[in-house]
Design an enzyme around this catalytic site. Sequence first.
Site, PDB file in Angstrom:
ATOM      1  N   PRO A  30      56.716  61.023  40.767  1.00  0.00           N
ATOM      2  CA  PRO A  30      56.952  60.449  39.436  1.00  0.00           C
ATOM      3  C   PRO A  30      56.569  58.962  39.412  1.00  0.00           C
ATOM      4  CG  PRO A  30      58.829  61.763  40.149  1.00  0.00           C
ATOM      5  CD  PRO A  30      57.918  61.661  41.325  1.00  0.00           C
ATOM      6  N   TYR A  62      60.172  58.857  34.793  1.00  0.00           N
ATOM      7  CA  TYR A  62      61.599  59.138  34.620  1.00  0.00           C
ATOM      8  C   TYR A  62      61.828  59.679  33.216  1.00  0.00           C
ATOM      9  CZ  TYR A  62      62.030  54.259  32.696  1.00  0.00           C
ATOM     10  OH  TYR A  62      61.909  53.092  31.990  1.00  0.00           O
ATOM     11  N   TYR A 176      69.987  53.740  39.700  1.00  0.00           N
ATOM     12  CA  TYR A 176      70.463  54.365  38.470  1.00  0.00           C
ATOM     13  C   TYR A 176      71.833  55.004  38.736  1.00  0.00           C
ATOM     14  CZ  TYR A 176      65.774  53.519  36.669  1.00  0.00           C
ATOM     15  OH  TYR A 176      64.617  52.917  36.258  1.00  0.00           O
ATOM     16  N   MET A 463      19.984  32.211  37.212  1.00  0.00           N
ATOM     17  CA  MET A 463      19.104  32.357  36.060  1.00  0.00           C
ATOM     18  C   MET A 463      19.244  31.174  35.104  1.00  0.00           C
ATOM     19  SD  MET A 463      17.825  35.441  36.491  1.00  0.00           S
ATOM     20  CE  MET A 463      17.438  36.398  35.055  1.00  0.00           C
TER      21      MET A 463
HETATM   22  P1  ADP Z   1      33.955  38.105  36.094  1.00  0.00           P
HETATM   23  O1  ADP Z   1      35.380  38.100  36.566  1.00  0.00           O
HETATM   24  O2  ADP Z   1      33.852  38.034  34.610  1.00  0.00           O
HETATM   25  O3  ADP Z   1      33.158  39.203  36.671  1.00  0.00           O
HETATM   26  P2  ADP Z   1      33.171  36.125  38.092  1.00  0.00           P
HETATM   27  O4  ADP Z   1      33.438  34.674  37.969  1.00  0.00           O
HETATM   28  O5  ADP Z   1      33.926  36.890  39.099  1.00  0.00           O
HETATM   29  O6  ADP Z   1      33.313  36.726  36.618  1.00  0.00           O
HETATM   30  O7  ADP Z   1      31.661  36.362  38.427  1.00  0.00           O
HETATM   31  C1  ADP Z   1      30.631  35.665  37.817  1.00  0.00           C
HETATM   32  C2  ADP Z   1      29.408  35.787  38.704  1.00  0.00           C
HETATM   33  O8  ADP Z   1      28.291  35.294  37.986  1.00  0.00           O
HETATM   34  C3  ADP Z   1      29.501  34.947  39.984  1.00  0.00           C
HETATM   35  O9  ADP Z   1      29.191  35.771  41.087  1.00  0.00           O
HETATM   36  C4  ADP Z   1      28.442  33.859  39.779  1.00  0.00           C
HETATM   37  O10 ADP Z   1      27.839  33.471  40.990  1.00  0.00           O
HETATM   38  C5  ADP Z   1      27.475  34.543  38.855  1.00  0.00           C
HETATM   39  N1  ADP Z   1      26.673  33.633  38.015  1.00  0.00           N
HETATM   40  C6  ADP Z   1      27.135  32.609  37.260  1.00  0.00           C
HETATM   41  N2  ADP Z   1      26.108  32.002  36.610  1.00  0.00           N
HETATM   42  C7  ADP Z   1      24.980  32.666  36.960  1.00  0.00           C
HETATM   43  C8  ADP Z   1      23.608  32.531  36.612  1.00  0.00           C
HETATM   44  N3  ADP Z   1      23.188  31.581  35.785  1.00  0.00           N
HETATM   45  N4  ADP Z   1      22.729  33.393  37.156  1.00  0.00           N
HETATM   46  C9  ADP Z   1      23.139  34.364  38.004  1.00  0.00           C
HETATM   47  N5  ADP Z   1      24.423  34.538  38.356  1.00  0.00           N
HETATM   48  C10 ADP Z   1      25.341  33.710  37.849  1.00  0.00           C
END
Ligand code: ADP
Length: 689
Positions: A30, A62, A176, A463
């Site tokens: 449970p 429960y 309980y 990125m």
């Molecule tokens: P969530 O909990 O929302 O998944 P996190 O903070 O755990 O977020 O993860 C975010 C991830 O994104 C990290 O691993 C970070 O390194 C990655 N990250 C942040 N900015 C970039 C970016 N510009 N390009 C690629 N990865 C990124």
Amino acid sequence: MHKRDPRYDILFEPVQIGPVTAKNRFYQVPHCTGLGWLRPRMVAELRGMKAEGGWGVVCTEYCSIHPRSDDLPHPYASLWDDGDVRAHALMTEKVHEHGGLAGAELWVGGSRSTNLFTREVAMDVNHLPNAVGFPYQARRMDKNDIREVRRWHRNAALRAKQAGFDIVYVYATHHYMLAHFLNAKTNTRSDEYGGSLENRVRLVRELIEDTKDAVGDSCAVAVRFSADEGGGDDDQPIIGEHRDMIEMLAELPDLWDINIKDYSREMGVSRFIREGSPETYMSYVKSVTSKPVVTVGRFTSPDTMVSQIKRGIVDFIGAARPSIADPFLPKKIEQGRIDEIRECIGCNICYTGDSTGTPIRCTQNPTMSEEWRLGWHPEKIESKGSDSTVLVIGGGPAGLEATRALGHRGYQVLLAEAEHTLGGRVSRESELPGLGEWARVRNYRVHQIQQMPNVDVYFDNRMDAEHVLAIEAEHIVFATGARWLADGRGLYNKRPLEDFGPAEQVFTPDDIMAGRLPQGPTLIYDDDHYYMANVIAELLRDKGVPVTLVTPEVMLSSWGDNAGEQGRIQRRMMELDVNIITSHGLVAFDGGQAQLECAYTGELKNVAAEAVVTVTMRVPNSELFHEVEDMLEGETEHRPLSITRIGDCEAPSIIAGAVYSGHRYARELDTEVDRDNRMKYDRVFFDDV
Ligand code: ADP
Ligand code: SF4
């Protein structure tokens, strides 16, 4: 086709429980769902999913026998009338469909149930203060009351049988009413229900006999009972009279469901409690009864399970949390897919549903509670709705889960991660003291993704906006996480602090997790109220740094209380000699002194500190999202079909929130979603009654 490892055959042996037989040894004991009688369709589907996943026995939470046991705001189940019978039949039908047995845990709350919904007066062995601190008392039961309780229990057992249950419980533990009858401290009665051991056990015995008499021809009667008396340090159980009690009743029930007195250990978080922890408390039970025995232990390793059976500790592998994190755990072992098990991480987010009176959620399993209202299946997901390519930016829990689920749907997925490892906050946080098991959130998903030819992961790939658009993916998902603030702003201080520095003496959890640590006496300011501040305190104390932990709340880790871990956190901080200051906000820091303000009177006081760690709030790393959005402004030809923020990049929350967000994104891509009403609501409509 995978094959089961013969080592695990023993787990799939049928086991007889009185008049019924479980098809295997996997037993969902449970456990609360935060659904209960309030959400019967949701809970039926949730339990049915466990049976589909191979659990041989699936129990309710429960289940109140009478309106005198009412636990709202905690959503319990009930067997009060025919309406309840119909509601439970939804569950038992689903469990039977998959060859499982269904168990109902009949419950009498006593002084722990305040009856705020029914406004009945609670009854217990004695006049007792309300056990959860409400300004009410339970009244002492007289003989007539005891007869009444027996009648209610019998009637509830009959209704359980009518609803299709195969196992009916007498629930004699967890503080309980029945536990109060057993306990010499609470039971000071001088009639035949008090005094000697035999007298204190009498009511439990009578209820077992009554239940057998009422439904024992076709239902097994189980007893949930504590193996120890409570007290004592971890792994130093005080068994006391409890062994004698079990011996006295040994052959009476058809099954013993054994737990231990300390709830914070029985269902403790992985930070404090490891797999299989009840064993030291209950390993004697099988030597005093010939009836099958089940207990829990957050078992996720089939080898540990086999060892528990072979060493004669238990007959069934009991589970609440492992069955929540992975309802298909038995099937995966059966089919030789052990590496696909989604292992519980021991965070107790599931338990917070009951604490807060809300539907259960799980960090590892985003489909928990969504089986009925969103139609989410933990193992199945619709095939892709188009041939689109999806670019996921960020490989934290949100990005990883989105990638995994999109990959499962068959989409071409590109996952770009700035770092050379995946996992984001989960990888960082799992390096903190006690949180190692949290890495399972990453490990499960990375393992799945590695098997998917349609998913490509690009590491060390930070990125920027041009790069993002140059990939020309049809859908772009920003899962870039969040960062902690260093300016003191949060729930208490609505604006950044003005007199706050020097910057090199101010730290955030991100600094600590990146290895930038303070030197000298450090003040940790916790306006987050969960685990982060106290875990950092532990880390710094382990390095010998003197720590003062300050919170505007009246107690440390006030939200952690919902996960049942506040007591252990408080104890750990005290054992580590952390100086604890509650009910104070941080208002200034000059590099040598931190100024605190009383949350009630505003009175100021200074605390010497050479460093401050602020654990207040986070801000999303959403700059990239906005940049891309700006670049697309007015663009008509080369637009992606969608750009979306998920997880902490949208709004920082717990890890379970990020996983859910990633999963939701993946589920909903290329589907018709009614944005105003995206789920079914499990409510009672007038034509239902
Ligand atoms: P969530 O909990 O929302 O998944 P996190 O903070 O755990 O977020 O993860 C975010 C991830 O994104 C990290 O691993 C970070 O390194 C990655 N990250 C942040 N900015 C970039 C970016 N510009 N390009 C690629 N990865 C990124
Ligand atoms: Fe395990 Fe956490 Fe899921 Fe609960 S919420 S089942 S503790 S992973």
